[in-house]
Design a protein around this motif. Structure first.
Motif, mmCIF file in Angstrom:
data_model
loop_
_atom_site.group_PDB
_atom_site.id
_atom_site.type_symbol
_atom_site.label_atom_id
_atom_site.label_comp_id
_atom_site.label_asym_id
_atom_site.label_seq_id
_atom_site.Cartn_x
_atom_site.Cartn_y
_atom_site.Cartn_z
ATOM 1 N N GLU A 123 36.876 46.107 50.729
ATOM 2 C CA GLU A 123 35.747 45.442 50.074
ATOM 3 C C GLU A 123 36.254 44.499 48.972
ATOM 4 O OE1 GLU A 123 32.559 45.004 50.595
ATOM 5 O OE2 GLU A 123 32.515 46.265 52.370
ATOM 6 N N SER A 124 36.030 43.217 49.188
ATOM 7 C CA SER A 124 36.598 42.196 48.307
ATOM 8 C C SER A 124 36.141 42.334 46.856
ATOM 9 C CB SER A 124 36.266 40.799 48.831
ATOM 10 O OG SER A 124 34.863 40.631 48.972
ATOM 11 N N GLY A 125 34.886 42.721 46.628
ATOM 12 C CA GLY A 125 34.419 42.887 45.256
ATOM 13 C C GLY A 125 35.152 44.002 44.539
ATOM 14 N N ALA A 126 35.363 45.116 45.242
ATOM 15 C CA ALA A 126 36.103 46.229 44.659
ATOM 16 C C ALA A 126 37.547 45.821 44.371
ATOM 17 C CB ALA A 126 36.069 47.431 45.598
ATOM 18 N N ILE A 127 38.137 45.032 45.256
ATOM 19 C CA ILE A 127 39.507 44.574 45.048
ATOM 20 C C ILE A 127 39.591 43.675 43.820
ATOM 21 C CG2 ILE A 127 41.402 43.247 46.043
ATOM 22 C CD1 ILE A 127 40.388 44.188 48.816
ATOM 23 N N LEU A 128 38.623 42.766 43.657
ATOM 24 C CA LEU A 128 38.618 41.914 42.468
ATOM 25 C C LEU A 128 38.544 42.743 41.194
ATOM 26 C CD1 LEU A 128 36.252 38.943 43.455
ATOM 27 C CD2 LEU A 128 38.745 38.981 43.436
ATOM 28 N N MET A 129 37.684 43.753 41.181
ATOM 29 C CA MET A 129 37.551 44.601 40.002
ATOM 30 C C MET A 129 38.840 45.376 39.747
ATOM 31 S SD MET A 129 33.661 45.971 40.646
ATOM 32 C CE MET A 129 33.696 47.099 39.247
ATOM 33 N N TYR A 130 39.458 45.859 40.804
ATOM 34 C CA TYR A 130 40.712 46.600 40.647
ATOM 35 C C TYR A 130 41.798 45.708 40.057
ATOM 36 C CZ TYR A 130 45.102 48.866 41.765
ATOM 37 O OH TYR A 130 46.369 49.398 41.676
ATOM 38 N N LEU A 131 41.956 44.511 40.615
ATOM 39 C CA LEU A 131 43.011 43.618 40.128
ATOM 40 C C LEU A 131 42.745 43.172 38.698
ATOM 41 C CD1 LEU A 131 43.555 41.471 43.352
ATOM 42 C CD2 LEU A 131 45.012 43.323 42.483
ATOM 43 N N ALA A 132 41.475 42.976 38.360
ATOM 44 C CA ALA A 132 41.134 42.636 36.975
ATOM 45 C C ALA A 132 41.501 43.783 36.043
ATOM 46 C CB ALA A 132 39.649 42.308 36.862
ATOM 47 N N GLY A 133 41.202 45.009 36.465
ATOM 48 C CA GLY A 133 41.547 46.163 35.648
ATOM 49 C C GLY A 133 43.045 46.361 35.528
ATOM 50 N N LYS A 134 43.762 46.113 36.601
ATOM 51 C CA LYS A 134 45.218 46.303 36.621
ATOM 52 C C LYS A 134 45.920 45.323 35.680
ATOM 53 C CE LYS A 134 49.166 46.172 39.856
ATOM 54 N NZ LYS A 134 49.644 47.578 39.735
ATOM 55 N N VAL A 165 29.778 30.866 35.682
ATOM 56 C CA VAL A 165 28.659 31.603 36.251
ATOM 57 C C VAL A 165 28.223 32.767 35.372
ATOM 58 C CG1 VAL A 165 27.952 33.066 38.184
ATOM 59 C CG2 VAL A 165 29.113 30.904 38.639
ATOM 60 N N ALA A 166 29.188 33.481 34.807
ATOM 61 C CA ALA A 166 28.853 34.686 34.047
ATOM 62 C C ALA A 166 29.009 34.512 32.543
ATOM 63 C CB ALA A 166 29.699 35.863 34.523
ATOM 64 N N GLY A 167 29.075 33.273 32.083
ATOM 65 C CA GLY A 167 29.182 33.070 30.641
ATOM 66 C C GLY A 167 30.178 31.978 30.292
ATOM 67 N N PRO A 168 30.703 32.005 29.085
ATOM 68 C CA PRO A 168 31.563 30.920 28.629
ATOM 69 C C PRO A 168 32.981 30.952 29.177
ATOM 70 C CG PRO A 168 31.337 32.569 26.902
ATOM 71 C CD PRO A 168 30.386 32.969 28.008
ATOM 72 N N GLU A 169 33.384 32.074 29.789
ATOM 73 C CA GLU A 169 34.756 32.218 30.266
ATOM 74 C C GLU A 169 34.798 32.356 31.790
ATOM 75 O OE1 GLU A 169 37.264 31.928 28.242
ATOM 76 O OE2 GLU A 169 36.037 31.896 26.402
ATOM 77 N N TYR A 170 35.802 31.762 32.381
ATOM 78 C CA TYR A 170 36.081 31.898 33.816
ATOM 79 C C TYR A 170 36.344 33.361 34.135
ATOM 80 C CZ TYR A 170 38.823 30.984 38.144
ATOM 81 O OH TYR A 170 39.316 30.946 39.420
ATOM 82 N N SER A 171 35.807 33.853 35.265
ATOM 83 C CA SER A 171 35.907 35.280 35.559
ATOM 84 C C SER A 171 35.935 35.540 37.065
ATOM 85 C CB SER A 171 34.722 36.032 34.937
ATOM 86 O OG SER A 171 33.538 35.776 35.693
ATOM 87 N N ILE A 172 35.997 36.826 37.402
ATOM 88 C CA ILE A 172 35.969 37.201 38.817
ATOM 89 C C ILE A 172 34.647 36.830 39.482
ATOM 90 C CG2 ILE A 172 37.707 39.021 38.635
ATOM 91 C CD1 ILE A 172 35.430 41.084 38.587
ATOM 92 N N ALA A 173 33.600 36.609 38.707
ATOM 93 C CA ALA A 173 32.336 36.155 39.301
ATOM 94 C C ALA A 173 32.494 34.757 39.892
ATOM 95 C CB ALA A 173 31.222 36.173 38.258
ATOM 96 N N ASP A 174 33.175 33.871 39.181
ATOM 97 C CA ASP A 174 33.431 32.525 39.692
ATOM 98 C C ASP A 174 34.323 32.584 40.928
ATOM 99 O OD1 ASP A 174 32.283 30.799 37.374
ATOM 100 O OD2 ASP A 174 33.599 32.218 36.357
ATOM 101 N N ILE A 175 35.347 33.439 40.865
ATOM 102 C CA ILE A 175 36.265 33.574 41.995
ATOM 103 C C ILE A 175 35.541 34.078 43.229
ATOM 104 C CG2 ILE A 175 38.250 34.908 42.835
ATOM 105 C CD1 ILE A 175 39.390 34.753 39.987
ATOM 106 N N ALA A 176 34.605 34.993 43.049
ATOM 107 C CA ALA A 176 33.877 35.559 44.185
ATOM 108 C C ALA A 176 32.959 34.542 44.844
ATOM 109 C CB ALA A 176 33.072 36.777 43.727
ATOM 110 N N ILE A 177 32.313 33.714 44.047
ATOM 111 C CA ILE A 177 31.303 32.790 44.562
ATOM 112 C C ILE A 177 31.915 31.529 45.163
ATOM 113 C CG2 ILE A 177 29.409 31.259 43.852
ATOM 114 C CD1 ILE A 177 28.638 33.506 41.834
ATOM 115 N N PHE A 178 32.932 30.991 44.523
ATOM 116 C CA PHE A 178 33.455 29.685 44.917
ATOM 117 C C PHE A 178 33.787 29.551 46.406
ATOM 118 C CE2 PHE A 178 37.216 27.128 45.823
ATOM 119 C CZ PHE A 178 36.727 25.859 45.545
#
Length: 230
Positions: free
Chosen positions: A70-81, A153-166
């Motif tokens: 699941e790509s969303g879970a992977i993004l969250m994991y890599l962000a946490g790591k 997308v999720a505020g003033p800083e680039y984030s995994i939300a932008d990466i997911a949508i683009f």
């Protein structure tokens, strides 16, 4: 070294981009979804839903290997790591996560249906084409309104939300979209597309991608092979 099992699709690109943005070393194994590689037992062992992408991190939590699908879970994991692209503040963190869920529950499934009925369906069903094209336009409108008042997308800083949508918006033409109707979203899209890590990420496996319109690919993606119980 993170092992990535993927293909050059929007969901695959999310993970490729994230790894490039974070600077993590990784190795990619191509899972040719048109040839049915996603049904091989070794892939199903780490991705039981037979969907790409999936990863294996030999240096997971507490030093133990971990596999994730699941790509969303992977993004969250890599962000946490890595501590990158997901805020630590509670309010900001949940703002990113709600837009990540917007992609997972809306952008991906609905634009995927738009692609299917506009491009891949063996018969052109006017109701389905109109329904999913209109839903694509609605979702683009939600993002355009958001980006009229927010840099990302999720505020003033680039984030995994932008990466997911683009990556899902790269096929805007196939979704029946006219960028002139979404000027704020188009500005964001062009900015994200210009990021070097994004360009490297979308290039991963790009040379392997081919049209998924032959009988074997249709069977693997939309036919009997896809729906067999495993």
């Amino acid at each position: 070294m993170i092992e990535v099992y993927s293909w050059a699709t929007p969901n695959g690109h999310k993970v490729h981009i994230m790894l490039e943005e974070c600077g993590l070393p990784y190795r990619v194994t191509a899972v040719d979804i048109g040839a049915g590689d996603q049904f091989k037992p070794e892939f199903l062992a780490i991705s039981p839903n037979n969907k790409i992408p999936a990863i294996v991190d030999p240096d997971g939590p507490e030093g133990r290997p971990i596999s994730l699908f699941e790509s969303g879970a992977i993004l969250m994991y890599l962000a946490g790591k890595t501590g990158h692209l997901l805020p630590t503040g509670t309010a900001a963190r949940y703002e990113v996560l709600e837009w990540l869920m917007f992609q997972m529950g809306g952008i991906g499934p609905m634009l995927g249906q738009a692609h299917h009925f506009r491009i891949y369906a063996p018969e052109k069903i006017e109701y389905a084409i109109n329904r999913y094209t209109n839903e694509a336009k609605r979702l683009y409108g939600v993002l355009d309104k958001r980006l009229a008042k927010s840099k990302y997308v999720a505020g003033p800083e680039y984030s995994i939300a932008d990466i997911a949508i683009f990556p899902w918006l790269r096929s805007w033409k196939n979704q029946g979209i006219d960028w002139a109707d979404y000027p704020h979203l188009k500005g964001w899209f062009d900015e994200i597309a210009a990021r070097p890590a994004v360009q490297r990420g979308v290039a991963v496996l790009a040379e392997h991608r081919k049209p998924l319109n032959d009988e074997k690919a249709r069977n693997a993606l939309f036919g009997k092979q896809q729906y067999e119980r495993r």
